[in-house]
Design a protein around this motif. Structure first.
Motif, mmCIF file in Angstrom:
data_model
loop_
_atom_site.group_PDB
_atom_site.id
_atom_site.type_symbol
_atom_site.label_atom_id
_atom_site.label_comp_id
_atom_site.label_asym_id
_atom_site.label_seq_id
_atom_site.Cartn_x
_atom_site.Cartn_y
_atom_site.Cartn_z
ATOM 1 N N ASP A 129 -53.104 -26.165 21.496
ATOM 2 C CA ASP A 129 -52.162 -25.121 21.053
ATOM 3 C C ASP A 129 -52.538 -24.436 19.744
ATOM 4 O O ASP A 129 -51.688 -23.805 19.117
ATOM 5 C CB ASP A 129 -50.726 -25.672 20.941
ATOM 6 N N HIS A 130 -53.794 -24.544 19.326
ATOM 7 C CA HIS A 130 -54.161 -23.752 18.158
ATOM 8 C C HIS A 130 -54.425 -22.314 18.615
ATOM 9 O O HIS A 130 -55.155 -22.081 19.578
ATOM 10 C CB HIS A 130 -55.398 -24.309 17.457
ATOM 11 N N ALA A 134 -58.862 -20.257 23.041
ATOM 12 C CA ALA A 134 -58.295 -19.836 24.315
ATOM 13 C C ALA A 134 -57.608 -21.015 24.987
ATOM 14 O O ALA A 134 -58.054 -22.160 24.861
ATOM 15 C CB ALA A 134 -59.398 -19.274 25.218
ATOM 16 N N PRO A 135 -56.510 -20.762 25.713
ATOM 17 C CA PRO A 135 -55.794 -21.847 26.395
ATOM 18 C C PRO A 135 -56.709 -22.598 27.357
ATOM 19 O O PRO A 135 -57.585 -22.009 27.997
ATOM 20 C CB PRO A 135 -54.689 -21.106 27.147
ATOM 21 N N GLY A 136 -56.524 -23.896 27.441
ATOM 22 C CA GLY A 136 -57.265 -24.708 28.398
ATOM 23 C C GLY A 136 -58.547 -25.306 27.869
ATOM 24 O O GLY A 136 -59.175 -26.124 28.555
ATOM 25 N N ILE A 137 -58.970 -24.924 26.677
ATOM 26 C CA ILE A 137 -60.188 -25.510 26.102
ATOM 27 C C ILE A 137 -59.838 -26.856 25.486
ATOM 28 O O ILE A 137 -59.051 -26.934 24.535
ATOM 29 C CB ILE A 137 -60.814 -24.574 25.055
ATOM 30 N N LYS A 138 -60.409 -27.914 26.025
ATOM 31 C CA LYS A 138 -60.061 -29.267 25.579
ATOM 32 C C LYS A 138 -61.151 -29.917 24.732
ATOM 33 O O LYS A 138 -60.853 -30.766 23.890
ATOM 34 C CB LYS A 138 -59.754 -30.144 26.792
ATOM 35 N N THR A 139 -62.402 -29.559 24.978
ATOM 36 C CA THR A 139 -63.512 -30.118 24.203
ATOM 37 C C THR A 139 -64.522 -29.029 23.882
ATOM 38 O O THR A 139 -64.608 -28.011 24.591
ATOM 39 C CB THR A 139 -64.233 -31.265 24.953
ATOM 40 N N LEU A 140 -65.289 -29.254 22.824
ATOM 41 C CA LEU A 140 -66.377 -28.355 22.447
ATOM 42 C C LEU A 140 -67.593 -29.192 22.093
ATOM 43 O O LEU A 140 -67.480 -30.171 21.347
ATOM 44 C CB LEU A 140 -65.997 -27.504 21.231
#
Length: 234
Positions: A129-130, A134-140
């Protein structure tokens, strides 16, 4: 919008013939990902004075081989600059050392980590929720190169990127005007691999080989670069 890039570190001498300076890496990254900024460089290592942050559109502080604990002549003026930028509400981004010195200047705890070197492509959890992700990005998966870490963030900062090795790898500050990250979205893969090789003989062989192997993981640097671009221009 003019982005004032505070150059706090140089590409290691053995690599300077092959790779551009850090401010140019950031300029290329942001131009590629739509920030629409005009860069202005401040080479503090050469004794360049820091400008009045209240008169700046936005600031980016680069990485550096220095640690926040090093008694360098430009370190305390940079801390003062950061505090004044925070007070005046100037937008500010820090990467690696930049991430650390912002935290240090605003009341956090930064030290050489007992975990040792972070090298290669690390995978970080994105705290949900930052608004700049973009919505749905969980890991980088982003390249890193550091020994120092933010051990305890300032009270005004919220963790937005983390993993087990670096629990405070991304911070967003209250007021929405400061954001910083431990990994390096500006690094191209060939530069990250060259940095790893420079550590050979100084870091255990197992760490070097694991770091080089990790570079086979697909990079998410573009996602982080776009988040930084949205922050700067939003």
């Amino acid at each position: 919008m003019t982005l004032t890039i505070i150059e706090t570190g140089l590409v290691p001498e053995p690599l300077r013939g092959r790779f551009r300076p850090y401010p140019e890496m950031f300029s290329t990254m942001l131009a590629r990902h739509g920030a629409g900024t005009t860069p202005s460089f401040v080479p503090v290592l050469e004794g360049a004075p820091l400008p009045d942050p209240a008169k700046l559109d936005a600031v980016l502080i680069t990485g550096s081989p220095a640690g926040v604990y090093d008694p360098l002549p430009w370190m305390d003026p940079l801390r003062d600059f950061i505090r004044r930028a925070h007070h005046s509400g100037t937008k500010m981004v820090g990467i690696c050392f930049g991430h650390q010195i912002i935290a240090d200047a605003l009341g956090g705890d930064v030290r050489k980590s007992e975990k040792g070197w972070g090298l290669g492509r690390h995978v970080y959890e994105v705290v949900p929720d930052h608004p700049h992700f973009a919505p749905g990005i969980k890991t980088l998966a982003i390249a890193c190169s550091h020994q120092d870490q933010v051990i305890a963030p300032p009270k005004m900062a919220k963790v937005i990127l983390r993993n087990q090795f670096a629990p405070n790898a991304g911070l967003a500050y209250a007021g929405g005007r400061i954001m910083s990250f431990q990994p390096h979205p500006e690094f191209e893969d060939d530069y990250s691999s060259a940095l790893i090789e420079l550590r050979r003989g100084k870091v255990s062989q197992d760490i070097i080989e694991a770091a080089q192997d990790s570079m086979k993981t697909r990079s998410d640097s573009a996602i982080l670069a776009r988040a930084i671009s949205r922050f700067l221009t939003g």
